[in-house]
Design a protein around this motif. Structure first.
Motif, short mmCIF file in Angstrom:
data_model
loop_
_atom_site.label_atom_id
_atom_site.label_comp_id
_atom_site.label_asym_id
_atom_site.label_seq_id
_atom_site.Cartn_x
_atom_site.Cartn_y
_atom_site.Cartn_z
N ARG A 170 48.72 -25.65 7.28
CA ARG A 170 47.41 -26.31 7.36
C ARG A 170 46.33 -25.36 7.81
NH1 ARG A 170 50.25 -30.84 9.51
NH2 ARG A 170 49.57 -30.26 11.59
N LYS A 174 42.70 -25.23 4.51
CA LYS A 174 42.25 -26.53 4.99
C LYS A 174 42.36 -27.59 3.91
CE LYS A 174 38.97 -24.63 8.29
NZ LYS A 174 37.58 -24.57 8.73
N SER A 175 42.37 -27.14 2.65
CA SER A 175 42.41 -28.11 1.57
C SER A 175 43.82 -28.60 1.29
CB SER A 175 41.84 -27.50 0.29
OG SER A 175 42.60 -26.38 -0.07
N LYS A 177 47.41 -30.36 1.95
CA LYS A 177 47.83 -31.51 2.74
C LYS A 177 49.20 -31.22 3.37
CE LYS A 177 45.48 -34.63 -0.41
NZ LYS A 177 45.64 -35.73 -1.36
N ASN A 243 38.18 -33.51 -2.81
CA ASN A 243 37.39 -34.28 -1.84
C ASN A 243 35.96 -33.71 -1.83
OD1 ASN A 243 36.73 -36.14 0.10
ND2 ASN A 243 37.57 -34.93 1.80
N GLU A 245 31.57 -34.00 -2.87
CA GLU A 245 30.37 -34.83 -2.94
C GLU A 245 29.44 -34.26 -4.01
OE1 GLU A 245 28.61 -34.73 0.90
OE2 GLU A 245 29.93 -36.26 1.75
N GLN A 279 35.54 -43.81 1.90
CA GLN A 279 35.99 -43.24 3.15
C GLN A 279 37.48 -43.52 3.35
OE1 GLN A 279 33.58 -44.70 6.34
NE2 GLN A 279 31.75 -43.59 5.68
N THR A 422 31.90 -29.72 -0.54
CA THR A 422 33.04 -30.41 0.05
C THR A 422 32.55 -31.46 1.04
OG1 THR A 422 33.22 -28.68 1.73
CG2 THR A 422 34.56 -28.44 -0.25
N ALA A 423 33.27 -32.55 1.15
CA ALA A 423 32.84 -33.65 1.99
C ALA A 423 32.98 -33.32 3.48
CB ALA A 423 33.65 -34.91 1.67
N ASP A 424 33.96 -32.49 3.86
CA ASP A 424 34.20 -32.23 5.28
C ASP A 424 33.44 -31.00 5.79
OD1 ASP A 424 35.63 -30.59 3.67
OD2 ASP A 424 37.59 -30.91 4.63
N THR A 425 33.55 -29.87 5.06
CA THR A 425 32.93 -28.63 5.55
C THR A 425 31.54 -28.37 4.94
OG1 THR A 425 34.02 -27.34 3.82
CG2 THR A 425 35.20 -27.61 5.92
N LYS A 426 31.16 -29.14 3.95
CA LYS A 426 29.85 -28.99 3.28
C LYS A 426 29.69 -27.61 2.62
CE LYS A 426 28.89 -33.03 4.93
NZ LYS A 426 29.01 -34.24 4.06
#
Length: 453
Positions: A170, A174-175, A177, A243, A245, A279, A422-426
């Motif tokens: 992990r 980070k991407s 799973k 994941n 945006e 979400q 990306t939704a988490d790290t932008k």
């Protein structure tokens, strides 16, 4: 040609002698003197020899021996340097392909080796932790050995080791799973194979804005039906970027409701016009053309259509003079420009009509379909009209219905991708965008005709 004074009938020199015929006070070289005299017939028969003789005079008798092969080479403009250059280019291209192939093989080999090492490492740890236990269909943590209680503690230590490996994985990506420990650590190997299949030359996400026109309009311009249906598609190539945006810019038009897919975050779209999964969802599906948005525009107002096609007819002796004109509708506010228009005009006669005039367009005759293909590159405020005039034996009304096709890189709602992250790290994500406005069923008919396509 060399002309001489008509006073002299014969000329000799050391190498060549000529005979001359006087033509209006001038004489022309005709041939080397031969026995039996010179006649006009002989001059015509020896025309090629005359040309060579003239060449000898011009070059003062100098000749260069040239073979037929050299003449053909000069005519073909053949160049050994060019051949060598082309050959070298082909060799370079071949070497580049071989080099790329070897590099790809090396990458695949390294990836397979890493996968085998990870798989072998997990298997060795399991064998060391429980040497007397055979693999079963149940998870290792549920296996209870019949003797040697110290083996149980060893197996627990091995389980902790597997968990540490999952955490390290992990941290590396980070991407990726993290997966729970299983009987042989196979999920780690599967993840590695999926990463190898990602093509780095292809954008991670592709967005397509596809709009189609459905219309039926009479030749007088009355609208029986005019509707534009639009859809926004999302295609994810890289699972690690699923994941995401998608920030979309849209010009909201009255009467054009935009619907979102049930699995999207509707509140995020309504507030910020962002296409994102709900979400808690794992992300967008990979390698699937996902329909994210839908919208449609319907009108019966003549001011909303992009252009108007008018047909004029007149008689000239036994022929009909038919003029077809397309005019940009300056009153419309939805279509600022329309590109690549193609209008198919059926012909009610087997004899090809005569094109007498054409402006700002091109026309092709489709023999098999017995139709005219009228091509207009662009219609807008700066190029407002185009026309086609033909002479034919058929009447104008017998040529309907017209079929209209077009393809424009334009959206009626002005949809465009602002950014993808990306939704988490932008972090920004590489992406491609394609916008297409086309016709699914657009026809111009007579008043009493209906949809015939």
């Amino acid at each position: 040609f060399f002309f001489f004074s008509s006073r002299r009938r014969h000329t000799r020199c050391r190498e060549v002698s000529w005979a001359r015929r006087c033509v209006q006070e001038t004489g022309i070289i005709i041939e080397k003197c031969k026995e039996g005299g010179v006649s006009e017939k002989k001059v015509m028969e020896c025309a090629f020899d005359l040309i060579l003789a003239f060449d000898d005079v011009i070059t003062l008798g100098y000749r260069e021996s040239v073979s037929v092969g050299q003449v053909m080479e000069y005519l073909e403009m053949d160049s050994s340097e060019e051949k060598m250059f082309v050959k070298l280019q082909k060799m370079k291209e071949s070497d580049a392909r071989e080099f790329a192939k070897k590099q790809q093989q090396e990458i695949d080999k390294k990836n397979r080796q890493k996968a085998k090492e990870k798989k072998g490492k997990g298997t060795n740890e399991e064998l060391e932790s429980s040497p007397l236990i055979t693999p079963t269909k149940e998870p290792i943590k549920e296996t209870k050995p019949a003797h040697k209680p110290e083996e149980t503690s060893k197996s627990r230590k091995a389980g902790k080791g597997m968990k540490l490996v999952s955490k390290a994985a992990r941290k590396e990506s980070k991407s990726e799973k993290s997966t729970p420990e299983t009987k042989t650590g196979a999920p780690q190997f599967v993840e590695e194979e999926k990463q190898v299949k990602v093509n780095p030359l292809v954008e991670s996400i592709n967005i397509t804005i596809d709009e189609k026109i459905f219309a039926t309009i009479t030749k007088e311009g009355d609208i029986k039906k005019f509707e534009v249906k639009g859809k926004v598609y999302l295609f994810v190539n890289d699972e690690s970027k699923s994941n995401a945006e998608v920030h979309l810019g849209v010009n909201k038009i009255a009467g054009v409701p935009i619907k979102t897919h049930p699995e999207l975050n509707k509140s995020l779209w309504n507030s910020k016009q962002i296409i994102a999964p709900k979400q808690g969802a794992a992300g967008f599906p990979v390698s699937v053309k996902l329909e994210t948005l839908q919208y449609s525009y319907f009108t019966t107002n003549q001011n909303d259509i992009p252009f108007i096609v008018t047909v004029w007819s007149a008689k000239e002796e036994k022929l009909s003079v038919i003029t077809v004109e397309i005019e940009y509708n300056t009153n419309n506010t939805i279509f600022p420009t329309v590109d690549n228009i193609k209008i198919l005009i059926p012909l009610a006669t087997s004899k090809q009509p005569q094109i007498s005039k054409i402006e700002h367009s091109e026309v092709n005759y489709l023999d098999k379909e017995n139709k005219f293909e009228w091509l207009i590159e662009k219609i807008d405020a700066s190029h407002p009209t185009a026309s086609l005039e033909m002479k034919t034996t058929c009447e104008a009304d017998s040529m309907f219905p017209f079929e209209v096709k077009l393809s424009s890189p334009y959206s009626i709602i002005g949809a465009q991708v602002l950014k993808v992250q990306t939704a988490d790290t932008k972090q920004p994500i590489t992406h491609s965008e394609k916008t297409v406005l086309s016709c699914e069923n657009y026809q111009i008919v007579l008043d009493h005709q209906t949809n015939l396509f």
